[in-house]
Design an enzyme around this catalytic site. Structure first.
Site, short mmCIF file in Angstrom:
data_model
loop_
_atom_site.label_atom_id
_atom_site.label_comp_id
_atom_site.label_asym_id
_atom_site.label_seq_id
_atom_site.Cartn_x
_atom_site.Cartn_y
_atom_site.Cartn_z
N ARG A 220 -8.45 -2.72 1.75
CA ARG A 220 -8.33 -1.66 0.74
C ARG A 220 -8.84 -0.35 1.33
O ARG A 220 -9.80 -0.33 2.11
CB ARG A 220 -9.17 -2.00 -0.50
CG ARG A 220 -8.59 -3.11 -1.36
CD ARG A 220 -7.31 -2.67 -2.09
NE ARG A 220 -6.75 -3.74 -2.91
CZ ARG A 220 -5.77 -4.57 -2.51
NH1 ARG A 220 -5.23 -4.44 -1.31
NH2 ARG A 220 -5.31 -5.51 -3.32
N HIS A 268 1.10 0.66 3.30
CA HIS A 268 0.75 -0.57 2.56
C HIS A 268 1.88 -1.60 2.62
O HIS A 268 2.35 -2.09 1.58
CB HIS A 268 0.38 -0.23 1.10
CG HIS A 268 -0.55 -1.24 0.49
ND1 HIS A 268 -1.54 -0.91 -0.38
CD2 HIS A 268 -0.64 -2.60 0.63
CE1 HIS A 268 -2.20 -1.99 -0.77
NE2 HIS A 268 -1.67 -3.03 -0.16
C1 GLV Z 1 -1.94 -6.40 -1.37
O1 GLV Z 1 -2.57 -5.47 -1.04
C2 GLV Z 1 -2.42 -7.53 -2.13
O2 GLV Z 1 -3.58 -7.53 -2.57
O3 GLV Z 1 -1.63 -8.47 -2.30
#
Ligand code: GLV
Length: 305
Positions: A220, A268
């Site tokens: 994160r 991401h």
């Molecule tokens: C992605 O970041 C997840 O937590 O699946």
């Protein structure tokens, strides 16, 4: 009874389709157009708006749409009696292994040197013996990534909250953070985001790593102190960093990260949940819920993961 899908800025139609493909008798609604809120017992959420679950009197379980559940834990508008679950999707393990290994290989072969370079300037590569890898976070994904990298011939260290035994991996707990860090060249962050781990990737930590040092953050954005990383890159405390997650996503175009050529930014995408795998995990837990059986992949709300 029905399943509710909730997310800001994410297309949930493929998840609804996958649920209905797996079981056409399911009743699935997508927020905000919910026709029968009183029928919802299970919700699935990703970056939900605050107070969104206020009007579901029979809601019992909220599943994350992914592996992390920090967006649920942080949401103090969700009542305490609601059970949180998360998704274990084997394809996310494979994707994460690929992302981390690709970054490690880029570091090992110094591919970074040749990006956009017009010069014929070969640099000696690192060998596997030169670079050790440290995985922070040995959960469902982290433990697999640690083993995967060890199988590729790297010395791998692992760090987690409670002691884990994993063949070939030298493991540490948070109490032994410093001895762990001092043996690690490439630090891979796969920790859950909790009050304890927020901001853990800071300058003090970077300075404790073995030289040369590299960061791969696939957990994160809030684990990382952005200005500390910029300072560490600019002063060669860290050679380069691979970042897939950010404090603010999408990463704003004004963010100084974009101007650092020792930073590799991806949007991401390291491990994206697959709708069919998510659907089968959800349906399994939905059946368990309706029949009063124990749920799978329950989040410990007191631990935060
Ligand atoms: C992605 O970041 C997840 O937590 O699946």
């Amino acid at each position: 009874m029905s399943i509710l899908l909730v997310a800001k800025n994410r297309n949930l139609a493929p998840f609804k389709e996958a649920l209905l493909n797996a079981d056409k008798n399911l009743d699935v609604e997508i927020w905000p157009n919910v026709e029968k809120p009183e029928r919802v017992q299970l919700a699935v959420a990703w970056n939900q708006p605050k107070n969104v679950f206020d009007s579901y009197p029979n809601l019992k379980v909220i599943s994350s749409l992914g592996a992390g559940a920090d967006h649920l834990i942080e949401d103090s508008t969700i009542p305490d009696h609601i059970i949180f679950t998360k998704i274990y999707d084997p394809s996310m393990v494979t994707q994460m292994n690929d992302y981390v290994y690709a970054s490690v290989l880029s570091i090992l072969m110094k591919l970074e040197n040749y990006r956009n370079s017009e010069h014929w300037d070969p640099a000696p590569k690192y060998s596997r013996e030169d670079l050790t890898i440290g995985i922070m976070g040995l959960g469902n994904i982290g433990k697999e990534t640690a083993t995967y990298l060890s199988n590729q011939g790297f010395k791998v260290f692992g760090l987690s909250n409670s002691k884990k035994e994993i063949p070939e991996i030298e493991t540490y707990t948070y109490n032994d953070l410093d001895p762990f860090l001092k043996q690690v060249n490439i630090l891979v962050n796969l920790l859950p985001l909790t009050k304890e781990t927020e901001g853990i990737l800071d300058l003090a930590l970077f300075k404790k790593l073995k030289n040369p040092s590299f960061i791969i953050n696939v957990a994160r954005g809030n684990h990382l102190i952005d200005e500390d990383l910029i300072y560490a890159l600019d002063t060669n405390i860290i050679e380069s960093a691979y970042l897939d997650v950010f404090n603010e996503e999408p990463l704003p175009s004004s963010h100084p990260f974009w101007s650092r050529d020792t930073l590799f930014i991806t949007p991401h995408i390291a491990a994206i949940s697959d709708p069919d795998n998510v659907a089968s995990a959800l349906i399994d837990n939905y059946k368990r819920l309706l029949s009063g059986m124990e749920l799978q992949n329950v989040v410990d709300r007191s631990k935060g993961y």
